[in-house]
Scaffold this motif. Structure first.
Motif, PDB file in Angstrom:
ATOM      1  N   CYS A  75     -20.516-174.205  25.312  1.00 51.31           N
ATOM      2  CA  CYS A  75     -21.789-174.193  24.594  1.00 51.31           C
ATOM      3  C   CYS A  75     -22.413-172.804  24.678  1.00 51.31           C
ATOM      4  O   CYS A  75     -22.367-172.148  25.714  1.00 51.31           O
ATOM      5  CB  CYS A  75     -22.728-175.239  25.206  1.00 51.31           C
ATOM      6  SG  CYS A  75     -24.315-175.335  24.353  1.00 51.31           S
ATOM      7  N   CYS A  80     -26.851-173.356  29.225  1.00 53.88           N
ATOM      8  CA  CYS A  80     -25.983-174.536  29.159  1.00 53.88           C
ATOM      9  C   CYS A  80     -24.554-174.113  29.479  1.00 53.88           C
ATOM     10  O   CYS A  80     -24.042-173.155  28.921  1.00 53.88           O
ATOM     11  CB  CYS A  80     -26.037-175.163  27.763  1.00 53.88           C
ATOM     12  SG  CYS A  80     -25.042-176.668  27.631  1.00 53.88           S
ATOM     13  N   ARG A  82     -21.955-176.477  29.454  1.00 55.79           N
ATOM     14  CA  ARG A  82     -21.073-177.552  29.018  1.00 55.79           C
ATOM     15  C   ARG A  82     -19.912-177.014  28.192  1.00 55.79           C
ATOM     16  O   ARG A  82     -20.054-176.063  27.457  1.00 55.79           O
ATOM     17  CB  ARG A  82     -21.839-178.571  28.181  1.00 55.79           C
ATOM     18  CG  ARG A  82     -22.866-179.333  28.958  1.00 55.79           C
ATOM     19  CD  ARG A  82     -23.606-180.270  28.049  1.00 55.79           C
ATOM     20  NE  ARG A  82     -24.520-181.108  28.816  1.00 55.79           N
ATOM     21  CZ  ARG A  82     -25.376-181.927  28.276  1.00 55.79           C
ATOM     22  NH1 ARG A  82     -25.466-182.039  26.959  1.00 55.79           N
ATOM     23  NH2 ARG A  82     -26.157-182.657  29.033  1.00 55.79           N
ATOM     24  N   ALA A  89     -16.728-182.843  19.911  1.00 55.07           N
ATOM     25  CA  ALA A  89     -18.060-182.326  19.613  1.00 55.07           C
ATOM     26  C   ALA A  89     -18.860-183.264  18.713  1.00 55.07           C
ATOM     27  O   ALA A  89     -20.011-183.578  19.009  1.00 55.07           O
ATOM     28  CB  ALA A  89     -17.955-180.942  18.972  1.00 55.07           C
ATOM     29  N   CYS A  94     -22.758-182.916  19.261  1.00 58.44           N
ATOM     30  CA  CYS A  94     -22.919-181.473  19.381  1.00 58.44           C
ATOM     31  C   CYS A  94     -23.072-180.879  17.983  1.00 58.44           C
ATOM     32  O   CYS A  94     -22.568-181.423  17.008  1.00 58.44           O
ATOM     33  CB  CYS A  94     -21.676-180.841  20.018  1.00 58.44           C
ATOM     34  SG  CYS A  94     -21.318-181.414  21.656  1.00 58.44           S
ATOM     35  N   THR A  96     -21.887-177.800  15.851  1.00 61.44           N
ATOM     36  CA  THR A  96     -20.961-176.678  15.817  1.00 61.44           C
ATOM     37  C   THR A  96     -21.265-175.838  14.598  1.00 61.44           C
ATOM     38  O   THR A  96     -21.462-176.375  13.501  1.00 61.44           O
ATOM     39  CB  THR A  96     -19.492-177.147  15.783  1.00 61.44           C
ATOM     40  OG1 THR A  96     -19.310-178.017  14.681  1.00 61.44           O
ATOM     41  CG2 THR A  96     -19.121-177.874  17.054  1.00 61.44           C
TER      42      THR A  96
END
Length: 102
Positions: A75, A80, A82, A89, A94, A96
């Motif tokens: 990330c 972050c 992660r 994702a 998430c 992207t």
């Protein structure tokens, strides 16, 4: 299977098409979004050595969505740490984004 996301079948709209080079098979977008790999214009693609190095580093990172090791995308949100596989994702909600050239 893709050496980065570890999926044999993945949505090509999300991961791109699979390509093989010197025994390594990977989805196009998995390569572009993996942390630490950059395309080499003069060599027509990604360096195999860079890809192998990223795979080794990712072996120590767990995907925060599926929990499996081998997460190659980190990330970029400040603070972050992660990591995740590209197909995970969207499953993990998430965002992207790819903005073109590095």
């Amino acid at each position: 299977a893709c050496i980065l996301c570890r999926r044999a079948e993945a949505d090509p709209d999300i991961c791109g098409r699979k390509t093989a080079k010197k025994g390594l098979c990977a989805h196009t977008y998995c390569l572009f979004l993996a942390s630490g790999i950059f395309p080499q214009e003069s060599r027509n693609g990604f360096l195999v050595a860079d890809t192998r190095c990223t795979i080794q580093e990712a072996a120590h990172k767990r995907c925060f969505v599926c929990g499996e090791t081998g997460a190659t995308i980190t990330c970029r949100q400040k603070g972050c740490d992660r990591s995740f596989h590209l197909p995970c994702a969207s499953e993990g909600e998430c965002v992207t984004q790819f903005f073109g050239l590095y």
